[in-house]
Each structure stands twice: as structure tokens, then as C-alpha cells.
Design a protein around this motif. Structure first.
Motif, PDB file in Angstrom:
ATOM      1  N   VAL A  43      81.845 -83.843  95.035  1.00 46.01           N
ATOM      2  CA  VAL A  43      82.546 -84.920  94.324  1.00 46.01           C
ATOM      3  C   VAL A  43      83.187 -85.828  95.366  1.00 46.01           C
ATOM      4  N   TYR A  44      83.090 -87.165  95.139  1.00 43.67           N
ATOM      5  CA  TYR A  44      83.651 -88.124  96.087  1.00 43.67           C
ATOM      6  C   TYR A  44      84.873 -88.809  95.482  1.00 43.67           C
ATOM      7  N   LYS A  45      85.850 -88.990  96.310  1.00 44.47           N
ATOM      8  CA  LYS A  45      87.049 -89.722  95.915  1.00 44.47           C
ATOM      9  C   LYS A  45      87.289 -90.853  96.909  1.00 44.47           C
ATOM     10  N   PHE A  46      87.819 -92.012  96.344  1.00 49.14           N
ATOM     11  CA  PHE A  46      87.945 -93.216  97.144  1.00 49.14           C
ATOM     12  C   PHE A  46      89.414 -93.632  97.224  1.00 49.14           C
ATOM     13  N   TYR A  47      89.738 -94.243  98.392  1.00 50.58           N
ATOM     14  CA  TYR A  47      91.140 -94.580  98.638  1.00 50.58           C
ATOM     15  C   TYR A  47      91.218 -95.956  99.293  1.00 50.58           C
ATOM     16  N   LEU A  48      92.374 -96.584  99.010  1.00 54.00           N
ATOM     17  CA  LEU A  48      92.684 -97.868  99.634  1.00 54.00           C
ATOM     18  C   LEU A  48      93.916 -97.675 100.495  1.00 54.00           C
ATOM     19  N   LYS A  49      93.805 -98.074 101.759  1.00 52.19           N
ATOM     20  CA  LYS A  49      94.917 -97.872 102.673  1.00 52.19           C
ATOM     21  C   LYS A  49      95.971 -98.949 102.464  1.00 52.19           C
ATOM     22  N   GLN A  50      97.220 -98.525 102.315  1.00 55.34           N
ATOM     23  CA  GLN A  50      98.331 -99.424 102.124  1.00 55.34           C
ATOM     24  C   GLN A  50      98.887 -99.897 103.459  1.00 55.34           C
ATOM     25  N   ALA A  51      99.739-100.917 103.394  1.00 56.20           N
ATOM     26  CA  ALA A  51     100.334-101.470 104.615  1.00 56.20           C
ATOM     27  C   ALA A  51     101.212-100.456 105.333  1.00 56.20           C
ATOM     28  N   ASN A  52     101.784 -99.535 104.566  1.00 52.59           N
ATOM     29  CA  ASN A  52     102.659 -98.529 105.188  1.00 52.59           C
ATOM     30  C   ASN A  52     101.911 -97.318 105.705  1.00 52.59           C
ATOM     31  N   THR A  54      99.891 -95.289 103.974  1.00 52.34           N
ATOM     32  CA  THR A  54      99.532 -94.298 102.956  1.00 52.34           C
ATOM     33  C   THR A  54      98.242 -94.714 102.269  1.00 52.34           C
ATOM     34  N   TYR A  55      97.648 -93.799 101.518  1.00 53.93           N
ATOM     35  CA  TYR A  55      96.387 -94.047 100.848  1.00 53.93           C
ATOM     36  C   TYR A  55      96.569 -93.891  99.349  1.00 53.93           C
ATOM     37  N   VAL A  56      96.013 -94.798  98.623  1.00 51.79           N
ATOM     38  CA  VAL A  56      96.081 -94.774  97.163  1.00 51.79           C
ATOM     39  C   VAL A  56      94.669 -94.582  96.623  1.00 51.79           C
ATOM     40  N   GLU A  57      94.513 -93.581  95.742  1.00 54.76           N
ATOM     41  CA  GLU A  57      93.195 -93.310  95.177  1.00 54.76           C
ATOM     42  C   GLU A  57      92.810 -94.436  94.218  1.00 54.76           C
ATOM     43  N   SER A  59      89.242 -96.320  91.894  1.00 53.59           N
ATOM     44  CA  SER A  59      87.888 -96.086  91.372  1.00 53.59           C
ATOM     45  C   SER A  59      86.870 -96.471  92.435  1.00 53.59           C
ATOM     46  N   ALA A  60      85.641 -96.032  92.213  1.00 54.53           N
ATOM     47  CA  ALA A  60      84.587 -96.370  93.164  1.00 54.53           C
ATOM     48  C   ALA A  60      84.553 -97.886  93.357  1.00 54.53           C
ATOM     49  N   PRO A  61      84.702 -98.425  94.571  1.00 52.03           N
ATOM     50  CA  PRO A  61      84.785 -99.871  94.806  1.00 52.03           C
ATOM     51  C   PRO A  61      83.432-100.552  94.654  1.00 52.03           C
ATOM     52  N   THR A  62      83.531-101.833  94.235  1.00 52.02           N
ATOM     53  CA  THR A  62      82.311-102.653  94.143  1.00 52.02           C
ATOM     54  C   THR A  62      82.440-103.939  94.947  1.00 52.02           C
ATOM     55  N   ASN A  63      83.664-104.421  95.167  1.00 51.29           N
ATOM     56  CA  ASN A  63      83.852-105.637  95.936  1.00 51.29           C
ATOM     57  C   ASN A  63      83.816-105.367  97.420  1.00 51.29           C
ATOM     58  N   ALA A  64      83.509-106.405  98.177  1.00 55.03           N
ATOM     59  CA  ALA A  64      83.501-106.263  99.631  1.00 55.03           C
ATOM     60  C   ALA A  64      84.905-105.933 100.127  1.00 55.03           C
ATOM     61  N   GLY A  65      84.971-105.117 101.132  1.00 54.43           N
ATOM     62  CA  GLY A  65      86.261-104.728 101.702  1.00 54.43           C
ATOM     63  C   GLY A  65      86.150-103.426 102.464  1.00 54.43           C
ATOM     64  N   THR A  66      87.281-102.926 102.969  1.00 55.63           N
ATOM     65  CA  THR A  66      87.333-101.660 103.712  1.00 55.63           C
ATOM     66  C   THR A  66      88.056-100.616 102.866  1.00 55.63           C
ATOM     67  N   TYR A  67      87.387 -99.516 102.698  1.00 55.77           N
ATOM     68  CA  TYR A  67      87.914 -98.440 101.864  1.00 55.77           C
ATOM     69  C   TYR A  67      87.795 -97.109 102.647  1.00 55.77           C
ATOM     70  N   TYR A  68      88.263 -96.051 102.005  1.00 54.65           N
ATOM     71  CA  TYR A  68      88.170 -94.717 102.599  1.00 54.65           C
ATOM     72  C   TYR A  68      87.685 -93.762 101.523  1.00 54.65           C
ATOM     73  N   VAL A  69      86.858 -92.797 101.944  1.00 58.03           N
ATOM     74  CA  VAL A  69      86.255 -91.858 101.009  1.00 58.03           C
ATOM     75  C   VAL A  69      86.297 -90.447 101.611  1.00 58.03           C
ATOM     76  N   LYS A  70      86.457 -89.487 100.714  1.00 52.48           N
ATOM     77  CA  LYS A  70      86.328 -88.097 101.165  1.00 52.48           C
ATOM     78  C   LYS A  70      85.477 -87.349 100.163  1.00 52.48           C
ATOM     79  N   ALA A  71      84.879 -86.268 100.618  1.00 54.27           N
ATOM     80  CA  ALA A  71      84.008 -85.453  99.777  1.00 54.27           C
ATOM     81  C   ALA A  71      84.693 -84.120  99.508  1.00 54.27           C
ATOM     82  N   ILE A  72      84.517 -83.637  98.316  1.00 52.73           N
ATOM     83  CA  ILE A  72      85.112 -82.358  97.912  1.00 52.73           C
ATOM     84  C   ILE A  72      84.012 -81.480  97.346  1.00 52.73           C
ATOM     85  N   VAL A  73      83.934 -80.266  97.881  1.00 53.34           N
ATOM     86  CA  VAL A  73      83.011 -79.256  97.343  1.00 53.34           C
ATOM     87  C   VAL A  73      83.850 -78.197  96.625  1.00 53.34           C
TER      88      VAL A  73
END
Length: 376
Positions: A43-52, A54-57, A59-73
Motif C-alpha cells: 500500500v502506498y501513502k503520499f505526503y506533502l512537505k510543509q514549510a516547517n 513536517t509532512y502531511v498525508e 491523496s494520490a497527487p495528479t498535479n505537477a509538483g514535488t511530493y513524497y511517498v512511502k510503501a507499506i507491506v
């Protein structure tokens, strides 16, 4: 790009660039895993890095930009749960070109309206602005269409951002043909008219005739001109900036006047009085000749009668190149006997010293004896 795992499981993530149709959606097919023993459900989860930091989870992104993802088994009876670390995921802007855009040169005829060129065959991804459009007068104009991306978040122009075309507004080619005119010698000159024809937008004829101002034709022919042919000459057009004028001369023809007519008038007079007669002609007034006869069908001569009697007078105009000759009907008049009072009056006039004229005394010599007692 990133790897996490243990001896039994490896999880692999890869980053991608969204395609130009903007239909890339991040899902599990974009990420895959490798397990040493058996299959693993990831299972994959996606995050957006905040200015401070921290990371906020999200939904799966569709727009251009920089995101972070991790995989969970998820853990099973045979394997423990495994979480990968965060891996950077970049969705790049889609590159789009204007190669397929149609922006062609345009040629029209002047019609008094604004003219423009517009681009065609481009996607709704662009906004288009124009410079050099909305021209009215004849000329050649450079028009530039500049394209900008509407959705700058997900798209970027690849290559040129503008296209150039030439807007040509041709002058209307107007042929003005002077209409031929005819009148008889001595008649007023007819109104000069013309016929228009166009090479271009002939459906705008009503507009054209009002747009260029007045059209003036001229001719040297007058009501006193001799029988001949005369040119109807060059036109004057007040607005030539949007018209190429071709002028075709016309011909004004003065023809011979026919149906000439003379009317004669004559009054009865007394002997020794001046004859009173006149004539009016339609043409050739100054050339009238009077002739006299003692009978209506007699021989007419140019010598005016003097003696008492009945006479006839008629007027003649000779035929010329300009007008038709004619002869009037004879008009009857009488020279009556002189009365004594008339003779006396004539005599007084003859002997009036205040009179400027030198009297013709010979005309009255025959009467000298009759009036001798009245001349003292």
C-alpha cells in the motif's frame, strides 16, 4: 529511485513525469515491490512537505509538483509489517508546443470594416493575444499571435510562443465609366452621369459610393458648342487611399438642331413711317433675313416697301451645320396713306433743332408746298 527492505522483501519506488494529456494518475501500477519469499501486498501513502519540515498525508497527487511517498507491506502470519522511508516523487510539468497551430496570411479587399487574422487549430490549453489586428484601410500589416499557457501549474510551452502572419487589405479597384450623352445644338448640356464596376467586394457598392465623397465629371461642351463630339473627361474622387480608380472617358455628342421655326410679326403703318416688323427663331436668330412681296405668292425681295399698299413679309434662316434652316409663313401688313396730322408731326421732328439726328429731308421734299405755312 529509492529502495527499502530487509532480507525477505524489497520495495521499489520510481518517479515519473506527467504526460501532455494530463491523464497520469498515481496508483499502485506506478510502484512495485519485490519479495524474496512469496508475494507481498503493498500500500502506498503520499505526503506533502510543509514549510516547517513536517509532512502531511494527501491523496494520490495528479498535479505537477514535488511530493513524497512511502510503501507499506502489511504483516502476515509469516512476515512482519514493513514501512519504507519517504521517497521524493516529482510530477513534472507537461511540455506543449504550438506547432499544430494554424495562423495563415489573409488577403481581403477594403470594405470599410475592421479586418483581423485569428489563429486556429489550437487546444483550449492556451490563451492567445494579438498585435496588429483590427485594421481598416488598405495596406499590408504584420500580425503577431502570442500564446500563453492557461494552466501554468501543470503545463509549460516548449519552443516558440508566437506566430506571425501578414494581413493584406487590397484597394478596391473601381472602374468609373462616363456615360455617353447627346443633346441638340443650343440645348442645355445634359447632366453627366457614370457607371461603376468593382474588382473586389462589389456587394458593398452602396457603401463605396458614400465613402469616397463626390465624383465629378466634366466636359468642354456647352449649349453654344458647335455640332461635334467632345470628351467627358477625368473624374475627381476625394478619397483614393482605399481605391484604385480606373476612369474610362465618355463622349458628349452635339447634334444638329432640327425642327427650327420662325415666327414673324408685322404692324400696319402710314406712309412715311418706319416699317414695324420682327421675327423670333428657335435657332439662328442673328442670321434672320427678311424679304417682302406685294402678294402672298409673289416674288420676295430684300428691299422693304415704301409706298402705300398691301405687302407680305417673311423671314428666312439658312441651313447650317448646327441647325436646320427654315422659312416663316408670310405675314400681311399695309402701308396706309399719310394724314395731315402725321405729316405735320413728322415735319416738326425734321425741323426740331434740339434733335441730334441729321434728318433725311429728301424724304419729305414732295410735301414742302403742302406744309409751308406750318413750318414757320
Amino acid at each position: 529511485i529509492g529502495y527499502v527492505g530487509c532480507d525477505e522483501l524489497k520495495i521499489r519506488l520510481h518517479r515519473f513525469i506527467m504526460n501532455s494529456d494530463k491523464d497520469a494518475v498515481v496508483d499502485n501500477t506506478d510502484f512495485w515491490s519485490e519479495a524474496k519469499f512469496g508475494d507481498a501486498s503493498v500500500v502506498y501513502k503520499f505526503y506533502l512537505k510543509q514549510a516547517n519540515g513536517t509532512y502531511v498525508e494527501i491523496s494520490a497527487p495528479t498535479n505537477a509538483g514535488t511530493y513524497y511517498v512511502k510503501a507499506i507491506v502489511s504483516g502476515t502470519s509469516n512476515y512482519e509489517r514493513l514501512d519504507s522511508g519517504l521517497v521524493e516523487l516529482v510530477i513534472g510539468k507537461a511540455k506543449i508546443k504550438i506547432d499544430a497551430v494554424t495562423f495563415d496570411n489573409k488577403t481581403v479587399y477594403y470594405n470599410g470594416n475592421e479586418q483581423s487574422i485569428y489563429a486556429d487549430n489550437y487546444a483550449d490549453l492556451f490563451d492567445v493575444s494579438y498585435t496588429g489586428n483590427k485594421k481598416t484601410n488598405a495596406g499590408a500589416y504584420e500580425v503577431i499571435a502570442t500564446f500563453t499557457v492557461k494552466d501554468t501549474t501543470n503545463y509549460m510551452l516548449d519552443g516558440e510562443a508566437s506566430k506571425t502572419a501578414i494581413l493584406t487589405i487590397n484597394k478596391v479597384v473601381v472602374t468609373i465609366t462616363a456615360d455617353n450623352k447627346t443633346s441638340k445644338y443650343g440645348e442645355p448640356i445634359a447632366d453627366l452621369t457614370y457607371t461603376l464596376s468593382f474588382a473586389g467586394n462589389s456587394e458593398f457598392i452602396d457603401f463605396y459610393t458614400g465613402d469616397w465623397g463626390s465624383i465629378v465629371l466634366s466636359t468642354t461642351a456647352t449649349d453654344k458648342s458647335n455640332v461635334d463630339k467632345y470628351d467627358i473627361d477625368q473624374v475627381t474622387v476625394s478619397n483614393k487611399s482605399n481605391y484604385e480608380v480606373i476612369f474610362k472617358k465618355g463622349t458628349y455628342t452635339i447634334t444638329k438642331f432640327t425642327g427650327n421655326k420662325i415666327t414673324v410679326k408685322a404692324e400696319d403703318v402710314r406712309y412715311l413711317m418706319d416699317l414695324i416688323y420682327s421675327a423670333e427663331a428657335l435657332r439662328g436668330q442673328s442670321t434672320i433675313k427678311f424679304t417682302f412681296a406685294t402678294s402672298i405668292d409673289g416674288e420676295y425681295t430684300e428691299t422693304p416697301p415704301k409706298n402705300v399698299g398691301t405687302y407680305y413679309v417673311k423671314a428666312t434662316i439658312a441651313d447650317t451645320d448646327n441647325y436646320e434652316g427654315c422659312v416663316s409663313d408670310p405675314v400681311r401688313f399695309e402701308i396706309g396713306q399719310a394724314t395731315l396730322s402725321a405729316i405735320t408731326n413728322i415735319t416738326y421732328k425734321v425741323h426740331d433743332r434740339s434733335h441730334d439726328r441729321t434728318p433725311n429731308l429728301s424724304r419729305y421734299a414732295v410735301l414742302s408746298q403742302l406744309i409751308a405755312d406750318r413750318t414757320e
